[in-house]
Design a protein around this motif. Structure first.
Motif, PDB file in Angstrom:
ATOM      1  N   GLU A  83       0.820  -1.221   0.000  1.00 49.86           N
ATOM      2  CA  GLU A  83       0.000   0.000   0.000  1.00 49.86           C
ATOM      3  C   GLU A  83       0.851   1.267   0.000  1.00 49.86           C
ATOM      4  O   GLU A  83       0.333   2.355   0.254  1.00 49.86           O
ATOM      5  CB  GLU A  83      -0.907  -0.002   1.247  1.00 49.86           C
ATOM      6  CG  GLU A  83      -1.872  -1.175   1.275  1.00 49.86           C
ATOM      7  CD  GLU A  83      -2.844  -1.114   2.447  1.00 49.86           C
ATOM      8  OE1 GLU A  83      -2.913  -0.090   3.148  1.00 49.86           O
ATOM      9  OE2 GLU A  83      -3.545  -2.117   2.660  1.00 49.86           O
ATOM     10  N   SER A  84       2.152   1.136  -0.202  1.00 50.74           N
ATOM     11  CA  SER A  84       2.993   2.324   0.001  1.00 50.74           C
ATOM     12  C   SER A  84       3.972   2.588  -1.144  1.00 50.74           C
ATOM     13  O   SER A  84       5.024   3.175  -0.906  1.00 50.74           O
ATOM     14  CB  SER A  84       3.746   2.216   1.325  1.00 50.74           C
ATOM     15  OG  SER A  84       4.736   1.226   1.254  1.00 50.74           O
ATOM     16  N   LYS A  92      14.046   7.800   1.863  1.00 48.01           N
ATOM     17  CA  LYS A  92      14.310   6.477   1.264  1.00 48.01           C
ATOM     18  C   LYS A  92      12.959   5.796   1.056  1.00 48.01           C
ATOM     19  O   LYS A  92      12.085   5.877   1.926  1.00 48.01           O
ATOM     20  CB  LYS A  92      15.191   5.686   2.243  1.00 48.01           C
ATOM     21  CG  LYS A  92      15.761   4.392   1.692  1.00 48.01           C
ATOM     22  CD  LYS A  92      16.809   3.854   2.705  1.00 48.01           C
ATOM     23  CE  LYS A  92      16.982   2.368   2.628  1.00 48.01           C
ATOM     24  NZ  LYS A  92      17.662   1.856   1.481  1.00 48.01           N
ATOM     25  N   PHE A  93      12.794   5.132  -0.071  1.00 47.65           N
ATOM     26  CA  PHE A  93      11.500   4.523  -0.389  1.00 47.65           C
ATOM     27  C   PHE A  93      11.203   3.308   0.496  1.00 47.65           C
ATOM     28  O   PHE A  93      12.080   2.466   0.721  1.00 47.65           O
ATOM     29  CB  PHE A  93      11.451   4.100  -1.861  1.00 47.65           C
ATOM     30  CG  PHE A  93      11.278   5.261  -2.802  1.00 47.65           C
ATOM     31  CD1 PHE A  93      10.074   5.950  -2.872  1.00 47.65           C
ATOM     32  CD2 PHE A  93      12.334   5.671  -3.595  1.00 47.65           C
ATOM     33  CE1 PHE A  93       9.913   7.032  -3.725  1.00 47.65           C
ATOM     34  CE2 PHE A  93      12.188   6.760  -4.458  1.00 47.65           C
ATOM     35  CZ  PHE A  93      10.975   7.445  -4.513  1.00 47.65           C
ATOM     36  N   THR A  94       9.961   3.244   0.958  1.00 50.02           N
ATOM     37  CA  THR A  94       9.536   2.052   1.698  1.00 50.02           C
ATOM     38  C   THR A  94       9.607   0.856   0.745  1.00 50.02           C
ATOM     39  O   THR A  94       9.388   0.992  -0.464  1.00 50.02           O
ATOM     40  CB  THR A  94       8.096   2.196   2.228  1.00 50.02           C
ATOM     41  OG1 THR A  94       7.240   2.580   1.139  1.00 50.02           O
ATOM     42  CG2 THR A  94       7.995   3.226   3.335  1.00 50.02           C
ATOM     43  N   GLY A  95       9.924  -0.278   1.316  1.00 51.23           N
ATOM     44  CA  GLY A  95      10.109  -1.480   0.482  1.00 51.23           C
ATOM     45  C   GLY A  95      11.581  -1.723   0.185  1.00 51.23           C
ATOM     46  O   GLY A  95      11.944  -2.778  -0.328  1.00 51.23           O
ATOM     47  N   ASN A 200       3.397  11.117   6.937  1.00 47.24           N
ATOM     48  CA  ASN A 200       4.839  10.949   7.003  1.00 47.24           C
ATOM     49  C   ASN A 200       5.458  10.716   5.632  1.00 47.24           C
ATOM     50  O   ASN A 200       6.349   9.921   5.464  1.00 47.24           O
ATOM     51  CB  ASN A 200       5.208   9.833   7.970  1.00 47.24           C
ATOM     52  CG  ASN A 200       4.455   8.563   7.690  1.00 47.24           C
ATOM     53  OD1 ASN A 200       3.729   8.514   6.717  1.00 47.24           O
ATOM     54  ND2 ASN A 200       4.638   7.566   8.517  1.00 47.24           N
ATOM     55  N   ARG A 201       4.942  11.400   4.660  1.00 50.14           N
ATOM     56  CA  ARG A 201       5.572  11.328   3.340  1.00 50.14           C
ATOM     57  C   ARG A 201       6.766  12.276   3.292  1.00 50.14           C
ATOM     58  O   ARG A 201       6.794  13.279   3.994  1.00 50.14           O
ATOM     59  CB  ARG A 201       4.601  11.771   2.262  1.00 50.14           C
ATOM     60  CG  ARG A 201       3.604  10.715   1.939  1.00 50.14           C
ATOM     61  CD  ARG A 201       2.888  11.110   0.671  1.00 50.14           C
ATOM     62  NE  ARG A 201       1.768  10.233   0.473  1.00 50.14           N
ATOM     63  CZ  ARG A 201       1.882   8.969   0.119  1.00 50.14           C
ATOM     64  NH1 ARG A 201       3.041   8.450  -0.096  1.00 50.14           N
ATOM     65  NH2 ARG A 201       0.801   8.231  -0.034  1.00 50.14           N
ATOM     66  N   GLY A 202       7.666  11.991   2.395  1.00 54.19           N
ATOM     67  CA  GLY A 202       8.776  12.901   2.088  1.00 54.19           C
ATOM     68  C   GLY A 202       9.529  13.322   3.323  1.00 54.19           C
ATOM     69  O   GLY A 202       9.837  12.508   4.190  1.00 54.19           O
ATOM     70  N   THR A 203       9.805  14.606   3.426  1.00 52.79           N
ATOM     71  CA  THR A 203      10.676  15.094   4.489  1.00 52.79           C
ATOM     72  C   THR A 203       9.962  15.252   5.827  1.00 52.79           C
ATOM     73  O   THR A 203      10.571  15.634   6.798  1.00 52.79           O
ATOM     74  CB  THR A 203      11.276  16.450   4.080  1.00 52.79           C
ATOM     75  OG1 THR A 203      10.198  17.298   3.698  1.00 52.79           O
ATOM     76  CG2 THR A 203      12.246  16.304   2.938  1.00 52.79           C
ATOM     77  N   LYS A 204       8.650  14.963   5.864  1.00 55.04           N
ATOM     78  CA  LYS A 204       7.944  15.138   7.133  1.00 55.04           C
ATOM     79  C   LYS A 204       8.452  14.152   8.181  1.00 55.04           C
ATOM     80  O   LYS A 204       8.312  14.363   9.351  1.00 55.04           O
ATOM     81  CB  LYS A 204       6.435  14.966   6.935  1.00 55.04           C
ATOM     82  CG  LYS A 204       5.808  16.181   6.263  1.00 55.04           C
ATOM     83  CD  LYS A 204       4.311  16.007   6.183  1.00 55.04           C
ATOM     84  CE  LYS A 204       3.706  16.898   5.141  1.00 55.04           C
ATOM     85  NZ  LYS A 204       2.378  16.422   4.762  1.00 55.04           N
ATOM     86  N   MET A 205       8.970  13.012   7.758  1.00 55.37           N
ATOM     87  CA  MET A 205       9.543  12.043   8.705  1.00 55.37           C
ATOM     88  C   MET A 205      11.035  11.998   8.559  1.00 55.37           C
ATOM     89  O   MET A 205      11.537  11.859   7.483  1.00 55.37           O
ATOM     90  CB  MET A 205       8.995  10.650   8.427  1.00 55.37           C
ATOM     91  CG  MET A 205       7.682  10.348   9.036  1.00 55.37           C
ATOM     92  SD  MET A 205       7.684  10.100  10.803  1.00 55.37           S
ATOM     93  CE  MET A 205       8.323   8.450  10.971  1.00 55.37           C
TER      94      MET A 205
END
Ligand SMILES: Cc1ncc(COP(=O)(O)O)c(C=O)c1O
Length: 205
Positions: A83-84, A92-95, A200-205
Motif C-alpha cells: 500500500e505504500s 528512502k523509499f519504503t520497500g 509521514n511522506r517525504g521530508t515530514k519524517m
C-alpha cells in the motif's frame, strides 16, 4: 515469524503457507504500523526467522527504530509495501529497507496492472531464486525437469506493459493522495476522536 497485527490478511498468509507460526506484534497509534516498543518486548520471548513489517495506507512504519531492533537480533525484515508505493521515510523509499520488499499492483492500489505485484531486494541470488520458484521451478534442462516445487506467480508481458504505462502517472497520484490526506486532516482537526496516522511522506519524517 513476527507480523504486524493491523494489516490485510495477505501480509501473514505466507507464514502459514510455510507451516510457520505467526506471532502478531501490536500496531501503534502514531503510524498505525508495527510498534517498535511491542517488537522489542516480543524479542524477549521469541527468536523469529523474520519480521514482516507493513506500511499501511501509504504511511511508513518507524523503520529506523524497527531496523535497529532487528539488526541487534540479526533477524531479517520483510517489508509489505503493498500500500505504500512511492512513500518515503527519511528520503528512502519504503520497500527498500528490509532484505526483501513486496509491492502490489492489484486493482485497488495507487497504480495497477489489474493484478500481480513486485518483489525487490539487493540480494541478487535471492531474487534469482524467487524468480525460479515463481516460474514453475523448472530446472536447467532441455526436457521438463523439476527438482523443487514451483509456483506460477509470474507477471505476463501484457500486464507488465500496462504497469509500465501506469508508472507514468505515479507521481501525479502520490500528489493527489497527499492532497486527500491533508483535506481529511484539516476537516477533522477539531474533533479529537477522529485521528489520522500522521502524514509521514517525504521530508515530514
Ligand atoms: C497490506 C497488503 N498486503 C498485501 C496485499 C496483497 O496484495 P495482492 O492482492 O497484490 O496479492 C494487499 C492488498 O491487496 C495489502 O493491502
Amino acid at each position: 515469524m513476527f507480523c504486524q497485527s493491523l494489516t490485510f490478511s495477505a501480509s501473514c498468509n505466507p507464514i502459514i503457507y510455510q507451516n510457520a507460526t505467526p506471532v502478531f506484534i501490536d500496531s501503534e497509534p502514531d503510524t498505525w504500523n508495527m510498534s517498535p516498543k511491542a517488537l522489542e518486548k516480543a524479542f524477549e520471548k521469541y527468536t523469529p526467522k523474520a519480521v514482516i513489517v507493513v506500511h499501511l495506507y501509504g504511511h511508513s512504519a518507524k523503520m529506523d527504530e524497527i531496523m535497529k531492533i532487528c539488526n541487534k537480533h540479526q533477524v531479517p525484515i520483510l517489508e509489505d509495501a503493498a500500500e505504500s508505493l512511492g512513500t518515503t521515510y527519511h528520503r528512502k523509499f519504503t520497500g527498500t529497507f528490509g532484505k526483501y520488499g513486496v509491492f502490489s499492483f492489484n486493482g485497488n492500489k495507487i497504480i495497477t496492472t489489474s493484478g500481480g505485484g513486485m518483489l525487490v531486494s539487493d540480494d541478487e541470488k535471492g531474487i534469482q531464486k524467487a524468480r525460479f520458484w515463481a516460474t514453475q521451478a523448472r530446472d536447467e534442462a532441455r526436457h521438463y525437469q523439476h527438482s523443487e516445487i514451483g509456483y506460477n506467480y509470474r507477471m505476463s508481458n501484457v500486464v507488465a506493459g500496462i504497469g509500465r504505462g501506469q508508472m507514468k502517472v505515479l507521481e501525479k497520484r502520490i500528489a493527489q493522495k497527499t492532497q486527500i490526506f491533508e483535506t481529511y486532516q484539516k476537516a477533522f482537526q477539531a474533533i479529537p476522536e477522529i485521528r489520522n496516522a500522521y502524514g509521514n511522506r517525504g521530508t515530514k519524517m
